[in-house]
Enzyme design. Structure first.
Site, PDB file in Angstrom:
ATOM      1  N   GLY A 137       1.223  18.740  43.860  1.00 26.01           N
ATOM      2  CA  GLY A 137       0.102  19.515  44.348  1.00 26.01           C
ATOM      3  C   GLY A 137      -1.146  19.341  43.504  1.00 26.01           C
ATOM      4  N   CYS A 138      -1.815  20.468  43.202  1.00 27.06           N
ATOM      5  CA  CYS A 138      -3.066  20.427  42.446  1.00 27.06           C
ATOM      6  C   CYS A 138      -2.866  19.929  41.018  1.00 27.06           C
ATOM      7  CB  CYS A 138      -3.705  21.808  42.434  1.00 27.06           C
ATOM      8  SG  CYS A 138      -4.063  22.477  44.070  1.00 27.06           S
ATOM      9  N   ALA A 139      -1.668  20.117  40.466  1.00 28.24           N
ATOM     10  CA  ALA A 139      -1.398  19.658  39.104  1.00 28.24           C
ATOM     11  C   ALA A 139      -1.395  18.138  39.014  1.00 28.24           C
ATOM     12  CB  ALA A 139      -0.055  20.198  38.613  1.00 28.24           C
ATOM     13  N   ALA A 140      -1.298  17.469  40.151  1.00 29.69           N
ATOM     14  CA  ALA A 140      -1.150  16.012  40.147  1.00 29.69           C
ATOM     15  C   ALA A 140      -2.386  15.291  39.638  1.00 29.69           C
ATOM     16  CB  ALA A 140      -0.797  15.518  41.550  1.00 29.69           C
ATOM     17  N   PHE A 333      -3.167  22.667  37.520  1.00 31.95           N
ATOM     18  CA  PHE A 333      -2.042  23.590  37.684  1.00 31.95           C
ATOM     19  C   PHE A 333      -1.554  23.507  39.119  1.00 31.95           C
ATOM     20  CE2 PHE A 333      -5.239  25.175  34.749  1.00 31.95           C
ATOM     21  CZ  PHE A 333      -4.512  25.322  33.579  1.00 31.95           C
TER      22      PHE A 333
END
Length: 352
Positions: A137-140, A333
């Site tokens: 997700g956004c942590a990627a 995150f």
């Protein structure tokens, strides 16, 4: 030492404003028992506009998971190459100079990965390593930087290209009335980015000194997809607003191992997950709100663009660079709940 060169970011041409989002919410879900709560949360998110790959009329119509997957592939092949060319130019490199491609998307799925098509289409060497990441997700965005840095350190003198392709609008589910899903309809936007981690320091950007990853125990249900016949359904647990309370002790401890103070860095490229992420860094981490202005501005202008977010913030920092040797962090995150963080110093290289 590897340097993350200035990224290139593409925002699609179709735009939806917060006012239009709120009007749609009331028109489509007027009878929902929590519609007032949802609209207040969307207003609090402070996202004034978002960019979409298709007009809103097409976005609202669910044409089926298969068709949406076809749209993802077609739009990616149209929009990714120009961004890659711009990122390569920022690093003063050509396709032949790239040794690995890290490709990120949590909003569409292709097999083989788009990396194979890019290698065949854009002139990357056939030996180019492919590193697709689909489930962070956004942590990627932060993970892509760290994995590209790992590759360049393991293979001295090599260069890694990062590509993030996020079409969040293709995950819109008109019949999903879950609170997290409804909130996501007013928060997420579409975007594409690319950036090079160059194996030497011959580029303008962030010299990566150290990195870390962390998962908050027993939070794997906090941010997730429910995978159904209609595609990906976003799920958000009520515990998410306290995410930064869980992460800031680990960030603080990591900074101390590097001889740094979390509150005293020169710049912060923090992913724009929503107001509570940025507010939490101020409340629990002590980071001055002014130091997070680039993240706040990115959130306001583009919403949460998933893995692209940290690169969107980095382009804003690069537009008014902090000066040679300035110390900063890049943090994303996402599901897990996962943190990916890099610590580095700004450099102007010697190619501009």
């Amino acid at each position: 030492m590897p340097v993350l060169a200035t990224p290139a970011v593409h925002l699609p041409e179709h735009v939806i404003t917060q006012r239009e989002t709120l009007d749609l919410a009331w028109r489509l879900h007027a009878g929902h028992p929590k519609i007032r709560l949802v609209t207040r949360m969307i207003e609090h998110a402070q996202v004034t506009k978002r960019h979409l790959i298709r007009p809103i009329e097409e976005t609202l119509h669910h044409s089926g998971f298969e068709h949406r997957s076809t749209v993802f592939a077609a739009e990616a092949k149209k929009r990714v190459p120009p961004v890659v060319e711009q990122a390569l130019a920022h690093a003063d490199l050509a396709p032949r100079d790239i040794d690995a491609i890290v490709f990120i998307s949590c909003t569409g799925f292709m097999m083989p990965s788009l990396t194979a098509w890019l290698i065949n289409t854009m002139g990357f060497p056939s030996r180019t390593a492919q590193i697709p990441i689909a489930q962070l997700g956004c942590a990627a965005g932060g993970a892509a930087i760290n994995r590209a840095n790992d590759y360049c350190r393991a293979h001295p003198g090599s260069n890694a290209l990062i590509i993030c392709c996020e079409f969040c609008s293709l995950c819109y589910q008109p019949d999903d009335l879950d609170l997290g899903s409804l909130l996501s309809n007013g928060l997420f936007g579409d975007a594409v980015c690319a950036a090079v981690v160059r194996g030497d320091n011959n580029a303008t950007g962030v010299l990566i000194d150290a990195q870390t990853s962390h998962v908050i125990p027993d939070t794997e249900e906090w941010i997730s997809y429910a995978v159904k016949a209609t595609g990906f359904h976003f799920r958000l647990n009520r515990g998410v607003p306290d995410t930064m309370r869980g992460f800031t002790p680990d960030i603080t401890a990591f900074m101390r191992t590097q001889g740094r103070d979390i509150t005293a860095l020169d710049f912060y490229a923090v992913h724009t997950g929503g107001p509570r992420i940025l507010e939490g860094l101020r409340e629990h981490g002590g980071i001055p709100n002014d130091k997070l202005r680039h993240s706040w501005n990115a959130l306001t202008d583009h919403g949460n663009v998933a893995s692209v977010a940290v690169f969107d913030v980095l382009t804003r920092i690069a537009a008014n660079p902090p000066g040679e040797g300035a110390v900063g962090m890049v943090a994303g995150f996402g599901p897990g709940v996962t943190m990916e963080l890099a610590l580095g110093r700004w450099t102007n290289g010697n190619i501009f």
